[in-house]
Design a protein around this motif. Structure first.
Motif, PDB file in Angstrom:
ATOM      1  N   VAL A 176      -7.233   7.590  -0.637  1.00 21.22           N
ATOM      2  CA  VAL A 176      -7.590   6.422  -1.450  1.00 21.22           C
ATOM      3  C   VAL A 176      -6.872   5.174  -0.949  1.00 21.22           C
ATOM      4  O   VAL A 176      -7.416   4.063  -1.038  1.00 21.22           O
ATOM      5  CB  VAL A 176      -7.307   6.652  -2.950  1.00 21.22           C
ATOM      6  CG1 VAL A 176      -8.181   7.756  -3.500  1.00 21.22           C
ATOM      7  CG2 VAL A 176      -5.852   6.931  -3.209  1.00 21.22           C
ATOM      8  N   ALA A 184      -7.527   2.349  -6.817  1.00 21.65           N
ATOM      9  CA  ALA A 184      -6.954   3.348  -5.917  1.00 21.65           C
ATOM     10  C   ALA A 184      -6.039   4.312  -6.657  1.00 21.65           C
ATOM     11  O   ALA A 184      -6.119   5.536  -6.483  1.00 21.65           O
ATOM     12  CB  ALA A 184      -6.190   2.649  -4.787  1.00 21.65           C
ATOM     13  N   TRP A 206     -17.610   2.278  -4.571  1.00 23.80           N
ATOM     14  CA  TRP A 206     -16.421   2.847  -5.209  1.00 23.80           C
ATOM     15  C   TRP A 206     -16.421   2.550  -6.706  1.00 23.80           C
ATOM     16  O   TRP A 206     -16.164   3.423  -7.536  1.00 23.80           O
ATOM     17  CB  TRP A 206     -15.194   2.263  -4.532  1.00 23.80           C
ATOM     18  CG  TRP A 206     -13.893   2.941  -4.843  1.00 23.80           C
ATOM     19  CD1 TRP A 206     -13.698   4.031  -5.649  1.00 23.80           C
ATOM     20  CD2 TRP A 206     -12.611   2.575  -4.346  1.00 23.80           C
ATOM     21  NE1 TRP A 206     -12.355   4.365  -5.685  1.00 23.80           N
ATOM     22  CE2 TRP A 206     -11.676   3.487  -4.895  1.00 23.80           C
ATOM     23  CE3 TRP A 206     -12.156   1.576  -3.486  1.00 23.80           C
ATOM     24  CZ2 TRP A 206     -10.311   3.415  -4.607  1.00 23.80           C
ATOM     25  CZ3 TRP A 206     -10.801   1.514  -3.200  1.00 23.80           C
ATOM     26  CH2 TRP A 206      -9.892   2.418  -3.754  1.00 23.80           C
ATOM     27  N   ALA A 223      -8.726   1.855   0.135  1.00 20.35           N
ATOM     28  CA  ALA A 223      -8.293   0.564  -0.404  1.00 20.35           C
ATOM     29  C   ALA A 223      -8.000  -0.427   0.718  1.00 20.35           C
ATOM     30  O   ALA A 223      -8.329  -1.612   0.613  1.00 20.35           O
ATOM     31  CB  ALA A 223      -7.066   0.748  -1.291  1.00 20.35           C
ATOM     32  N   TYR A 229       0.826  -1.209   0.000  1.00 15.46           N
ATOM     33  CA  TYR A 229       0.000   0.000   0.000  1.00 15.46           C
ATOM     34  C   TYR A 229       0.866   1.268   0.000  1.00 15.46           C
ATOM     35  O   TYR A 229       0.410   2.318  -0.473  1.00 15.46           O
ATOM     36  CB  TYR A 229      -0.970  -0.036   1.176  1.00 15.46           C
ATOM     37  CG  TYR A 229      -2.040  -1.089   0.983  1.00 15.46           C
ATOM     38  CD1 TYR A 229      -3.262  -0.768   0.409  1.00 15.46           C
ATOM     39  CD2 TYR A 229      -1.804  -2.418   1.321  1.00 15.46           C
ATOM     40  CE1 TYR A 229      -4.235  -1.735   0.195  1.00 15.46           C
ATOM     41  CE2 TYR A 229      -2.764  -3.391   1.110  1.00 15.46           C
ATOM     42  CZ  TYR A 229      -3.978  -3.052   0.553  1.00 15.46           C
ATOM     43  OH  TYR A 229      -4.932  -4.012   0.332  1.00 15.46           O
ATOM     44  N   TRP A 266      -6.338  -2.125  -6.171  1.00 15.08           N
ATOM     45  CA  TRP A 266      -5.117  -1.298  -6.262  1.00 15.08           C
ATOM     46  C   TRP A 266      -5.133  -0.431  -7.508  1.00 15.08           C
ATOM     47  O   TRP A 266      -4.740   0.739  -7.463  1.00 15.08           O
ATOM     48  CB  TRP A 266      -3.875  -2.191  -6.234  1.00 15.08           C
ATOM     49  CG  TRP A 266      -3.724  -2.922  -4.945  1.00 15.08           C
ATOM     50  CD1 TRP A 266      -3.944  -2.425  -3.691  1.00 15.08           C
ATOM     51  CD2 TRP A 266      -3.346  -4.280  -4.778  1.00 15.08           C
ATOM     52  NE1 TRP A 266      -3.723  -3.389  -2.759  1.00 15.08           N
ATOM     53  CE2 TRP A 266      -3.353  -4.549  -3.390  1.00 15.08           C
ATOM     54  CE3 TRP A 266      -3.002  -5.305  -5.651  1.00 15.08           C
ATOM     55  CZ2 TRP A 266      -3.022  -5.788  -2.868  1.00 15.08           C
ATOM     56  CZ3 TRP A 266      -2.676  -6.543  -5.131  1.00 15.08           C
ATOM     57  CH2 TRP A 266      -2.685  -6.778  -3.755  1.00 15.08           C
TER      58      TRP A 266
END
Length: 430
Positions: free
Chosen positions: A120, A301, A256, A124, A100, A298
């Motif tokens: 974000v 994001a 989302w 996530a 991340y 991912w």
């Protein structure tokens, strides 16, 4: 990137990682696909080769079996042997933080501000933390984001950025069958990207060759094909089924997903054809099977942070917290504080600390070990089987969580017994 790394980016990233690490350290170790991997790792090192026949169950004993994720199994065993569940859970935290953190800095490079990128990443984390079980796929997470970062650099004109891809492929193919995600990422970039295609084409070819460097050679690809087509997995494993809006995390994911196309349409920063290809391709996968969702999160994001970057700069301006010494100190504090939540450490200050493992028959396995005179064979719930195969190898189980290993008929028998069908006793006796 260098100035961003020394600025308020650290502070905002640290806040996001504080939440991520706390979740990673508090999540219990569930038995499903962890303990039997420890057994395979232990056996691989003891035998000097990856096992090729089943020795975990009595119902399939001696039948051929493929342990594709042998590298992950060995690593899990070495970590467990060195530091039990404390070091194992710490490994999960490090993998989560690196993954991340890479998403954060990739979003920053694509134009996101510190606060937008951190937001974000936090979303996530919340939307995907239900995919952080201790299993081989966890080791592939940083490889996916690292490959995405390399391909974005190539897409932006750095032709040398793709040369780590073969090494990523070599590691990935020996850790988990999801190495095909690398092929999908790079293949889409080769067709729809705007970087030097000759450089990527050559790196892509070498990467494909690198996926053949594993104990089974081309068998890695047949393993993937079998995983996608074997009837037992498709019918009985929830991971292969489309996701449903069940629970707050899936509600967050679907909200989302639905909001992103409108956000992308209104943003001054438009997605290019490669980004739309990634979005649509991995979005399709995420909606076709639960196990594909985290890869898409991912991408979502990164693209969301980039789309919000212009709005953040106009509405909020640049962060004024540009105090490097303070930012470094706070970042270190944010990532070190969660260490107190590690199993083996939290018990010293938290009276009601949650157990490190969940739904794991530790005492039952110890009791069975003390009573070898009890007749066999052994029948157990599949999650329990995973732990018993590690902790009590002298009592092979009947079935476990390796869906592809057992025929449909055996899974039907298991379901009938587990769900207490009208004739479950006679089935169990049989």
């Amino acid at each position: 990137m260098k100035s961003a790394f020394r600025s308020a980016s650290l502070l905002w990233l640290g806040l996001a990682l504080l939440v991520a690490l706390a979740i990673a350290f508090l999540l219990p170790v569930t038995p499903q696909d962890y303990w039997w991997y420890l057994r395979i790792g232990q056996d691989t090192l003891a035998q000097g080769a990856v096992p090729t026949v089943d020795a975990l169950t009595w119902s399939r004993a001696g039948t051929p079996v493929a342990y594709h994720s042998w590298g992950a199994a060995v690593l899990f065993w070495l970590v467990y042997e060195a530091g039990s569940l404390t070091l194992t859970v710490l490994l999960r935290g490090l993998l989560v933080a690196f993954t991340y953190g890479m998403v954060f800095f990739l979003a920053r490079r694509l134009g996101a501000g510190e606060r937008g990128a951190a937001l974000v990443v936090l979303v996530a984390v919340l939307a995907s933390s239900n995919n952080w079980s201790l299993r081989p796929q966890l080791l592939a997470y940083p490889l996916f984001v690292l490959a995405l970062d390399r391909l974005y650099r190539w897409h932006q004109g750095d032709r040398k950025a793709v040369w780590p891809l073969p090494l990523i492929g070599l590691l990935w193919v020996n850790l988990h069958g999801s190495f095909v995600m690398l092929v999908l990422l790079a293949g889409a970039a080769l067709v729809f990207g705007r970087g030097d295609r000759k450089a990527l084409g050559l790196a892509f070819a070498v990467t494909l060759l690198a996926t053949l460097i594993n104990p089974r050679g081309p068998g890695a690809w047949t393993y993937v094909y079998d995983s996608l087509t074997v009837a037992s997995s498709q019918q009985f494993s929830a991971e292969w089924r489309p996701p449903v809006n069940d629970g707050w995390q899936m509600a967050l994911f679907f909200a989302w997903l639905l909001a992103f196309p409108l956000m992308a349409a209104l943003s001054p920063r438009k997605l290019d054809r490669l980004e739309w290809t990634w979005f649509l391709g991995f979005g399709f996968l995420a909606l076709s099977g639960v196990r594909y969702g985290i890869w898409f999160v991912w991408l979502l994001a990164v693209l969301t942070a980039a789309a919000l970057g212009d709005w953040e700069r106009r509405k909020l301006g640049a962060s004024q917290l540009n105090l490097p010494a303070l930012n470094w100190t706070m970042f270190a504090l944010f990532v070190l504080l969660p260490l107190a939540l590690l199993p083996g450490l939290r018990e010293s200050w938290w009276e009601q600390a949650p157990p490190a493992a969940e739904n794991t028959p530790v005492e039952a396995a110890a009791w069975l070990a003390e009573h070898p005179e009890l007749p066999g064979p052994l029948w157990s719930e599949i999650g329990f089987s995973s732990y018993l195969e590690f902790a009590l190898p002298e009592r092979p189980t009947w079935i476990d969580t390796r869906f592809e290993v057992f025929p449909v008929e055996q899974w039907q028998e298991y379901a009938a017994i587990t769900n207490a069908a009208w004739d479950w006793e006679s089935r169990l006796d049989a």
